[in-house]
Scaffold this active site. Structure first.
Site, mmCIF file in Angstrom:
data_model
loop_
_atom_site.group_PDB
_atom_site.id
_atom_site.type_symbol
_atom_site.label_atom_id
_atom_site.label_comp_id
_atom_site.label_asym_id
_atom_site.label_seq_id
_atom_site.Cartn_x
_atom_site.Cartn_y
_atom_site.Cartn_z
ATOM 1 N N ASP A 197 27.402 -0.710 -75.332
ATOM 2 C CA ASP A 197 28.103 -0.296 -74.124
ATOM 3 C C ASP A 197 27.165 0.058 -72.977
ATOM 4 O O ASP A 197 27.405 -0.304 -71.824
ATOM 5 C CB ASP A 197 29.001 0.916 -74.424
ATOM 6 C CG ASP A 197 30.245 0.527 -75.207
ATOM 7 O OD1 ASP A 197 30.157 -0.392 -76.028
ATOM 8 O OD2 ASP A 197 31.297 1.142 -74.988
ATOM 9 N N CYS A 257 25.668 6.482 -80.685
ATOM 10 C CA CYS A 257 25.856 7.752 -79.990
ATOM 11 C C CYS A 257 26.181 8.882 -80.973
ATOM 12 O O CYS A 257 26.990 8.711 -81.881
ATOM 13 C CB CYS A 257 26.987 7.634 -78.980
ATOM 14 S SG CYS A 257 26.694 6.440 -77.675
ATOM 15 N N SER A 275 36.060 5.209 -72.643
ATOM 16 C CA SER A 275 34.969 5.435 -73.581
ATOM 17 C C SER A 275 35.405 6.433 -74.632
ATOM 18 O O SER A 275 36.178 7.359 -74.354
ATOM 19 C CB SER A 275 33.744 5.976 -72.839
ATOM 20 O OG SER A 275 32.809 6.529 -73.746
#
Length: 555
Positions: A76, A189, A467
């Site tokens: 992303d 992440c 997101s």
């Protein structure tokens, strides 16, 4: 043992494989694809070559022959730079088709997929259902993050901090300092964003070795699971344990329960629907979500939902411990990768910290953490993430529409102080065709609303996606049909009244049907020019009800 590659063991194939060093004995062994998305572009995938090496060694030790193949690697924050981020979701289906073009084309017997950032887990699951050969996913793990003056800093802080700084907001730490500390190693992440949500989904579906998710990237634990997967896949080929025997309707209900319990990313819904669609499984994930949302409360508060760090969640037992807490609402008869029913697989599962992963009778908050809405503004579906329902975010809203055709226009309105209490920001043209591929940056607008201190006073409605890091205010996303497909969101005008009610799961445009029918819809003049792959995607992508697959084939 069912070996497809023996039937295709022609002299020319044998010649090629022998030139690679395979013996006549090797040609009779299970041939396993090791699907690797290693890339030097993104830290999410930078460590996967090392994982592939371990998996291949384990396959050989178990009596199989590994073939490493590569696919596209969408990240992303890296490959989202062009075309307003349109390549991100569009690349998910490239992963699936890439696998078919290599693994299916070569008639290999099974595959182990090294799964990491947001779009590779669904791409791998979709390919598994489409090809229906024995498959395991190896979880690539999450990245380490850093500290500034005793404060933990990760990619979520950097993302929101960048928007806040751009809008002139006050900052405790500079973006420059956070940039140096937010990512301290390979992996996805750190938080319950889309990647770790999908890793937990993989475990709930039974498509990885039990206990695999989440996991610290490059830890010995991660490599142990990689070895175990390499050994197990050979056994799955011998047993003919295929994905459609594992990913049944019950498995999808279990996956929905997992996402609801961890308050995961809303993106999981369309990815699960796409996986089911690829296997021709007639399930409606949106209906399942509504059903399970009435049964499953929030049982963990990993960032961005609360203060719990992903490391704490892993140490408390991770996804396997969450499945243990969810046992009363799960389908425990489903098969998992071990070849056992989930009931047996969870028999020895333990919860390391019942305050971090709570039991059903002692939830953090009532469910659902994610709700499916319908109404005159979203006749097919829309999704809203509530997270922990502690009263900090409104659960109903009625206000005046302020319509925007681009992220830039919406951000400018926020920056210039033109958004007022009671407004409903409508950001459209961000959907599957309009984006295309849901590019457009709706998440930036949401962080902008929060940075401006309007999160409790303003609602947002969009046909785009968010997101997995987003959990700010009341935002209704993935409104379907989208504006570009003629949905009612394309007929909203400034000043219209919009009502959102989470108790009744409704989102309505309070405009008489006769008046609405007479309005022209917008959305056919796409703001983002898409040729090449994105042009193909825009042309053939199917509706959200399919999970946004490219071809809805009833297999």
């Amino acid at each position: 043992m069912k070996l497809r590659s023996i039937a295709a063991n022609s002299p020319v194939r044998r010649a090629h494989w022998q030139a690679l060093g395979l013996s006549e004995e090797d040609l009779l062994k299970p041939k396993i694809a090791v699907v690797n998305s290693s890339s030097e572009l993104a830290v999410c995938f930078a460590h996967l070559d090392g994982v592939a090496k371990v998996v291949k060694e384990a396959i050989r030790e178990a009596g199989g022959v590994p073939f490493e193949v590569r696919t596209t690697a969408p990240s992303d924050f890296i490959t989202g730079a062009a075309k307003t981020g349109s390549y991100i979701l569009g690349a998910r289906d490239l992963v699936t088709n890439d696998i078919e073009a290599q693994v299916e084309a070569a008639l290999l017997d099974g595959m182990v997929c090294l799964t990491s950032c947001d779009k590779t887990p669904p791409g791998h699951l979709m390919a598994a259902m489409r090809l229906n050969i024995p498959t395991l996913l190896v979880i690539g793990g999450y990245q380490a993050s850093g500290m500034i003056d005793g404060d933990h800093v990760d990619i979520e802080d950097l993302f929101s901090g960048g928007v806040r700084e751009a809008l002139g907001g006050e900052m405790k730490h500079s973006v420059a300092d956070m940039t140096k500390q937010a990512v301290r190693g390979p992996g996805v992440c750190a938080g319950m964003a889309t990647a770790n949500t999908m890793h937990c989904v993989v475990e709930a579906l039974g498509m990885c070795m039990p206990g695999s998710a989440p996991v610290r990237a490059n830890s010995e634990k991660m490599f142990d699971f990689a070895r175990a997967a390499g050994r197990r896949i050979v056994g799955m080929v011998e047993e003919d344990l295929t994905p459609r025997k594992i990913m049944t309707e019950g498995a999808f209900r279990n996956a929905a329960a997992m996402v609801l319990a961890v308050s995961g990313s809303i993106n999981a819904i369309k990815h699960l629907q796409a996986t089911a669609t690829e296997g021709g499984l007639p399930v409606d994930l949106y209906a399942i979500w509504d059903e399970m949302g009435r049964k499953v409360p929030t049982l963990s508060a990993v960032r961005p939902n609360g203060a719990v760090r992903i490391e704490q969640f892993e140490d408390a037992g991770g996804a396997r411990a969450m499945l243990k807490q969810l046992e009363p609402v799960l389908d425990l008869d489903v098969l998992v990768a071990s070849g056992k029913p989930m009931s047996e697989d969870l028999a020895d599962a333990a919860v390391g910290d019942a305050d971090i992963i709570r039991p059903l009778e002692r939830p953090i908050s009532d469910g659902p953490s994610i709700a499916i809405l319908k109404g005159s503004l979203a006749p097919e579906s829309a999704v809203v993430k509530l997270g922990i329902r502690d009263g900090s975010r409104p659960e109903s809203f009625a206000g005046t529409a302020r319509v925007f055709e681009s992220t830039q226009a919406a951000m400018a309105a926020i920056s210039e102080g033109k958004i007022q209490k009671g407004d409903v920001m409508v950001l459209r043209g961000q959907g599957l065709k309009g984006g295309p591929a849901m590019g457009g940056g709706a998440s930036f607008v949401l962080f902008g609303i929060d940075a401006a201190g309007l999160a409790k006073d303003v609602a947002m409605v969009t046909d785009g996606q968010l997101s997995g890091l987003c959990l700010k205010g009341l935002t209704v996303a993935e409104v379907a049909p989208e504006a570009a497909a003629g949905g009612p969101i394309g007929k909203v005008r400034d000043g219209d009244r919009i009502e959102i009610d989470l108790d009744t799961r409704r989102i309505d445009l309070m405009v008489p049907a006769e008046e609405l029918a007479g309005r022209d819809a917008v959305g056919t003049d796409f703001p983002v020019h898409a040729d090449g792959w994105l042009g193909i995607y825009r042309e053939i992508v199917q509706p959200m009800s399919t999970g946004a697959v490219l071809v809805d084939v009833k297999r």
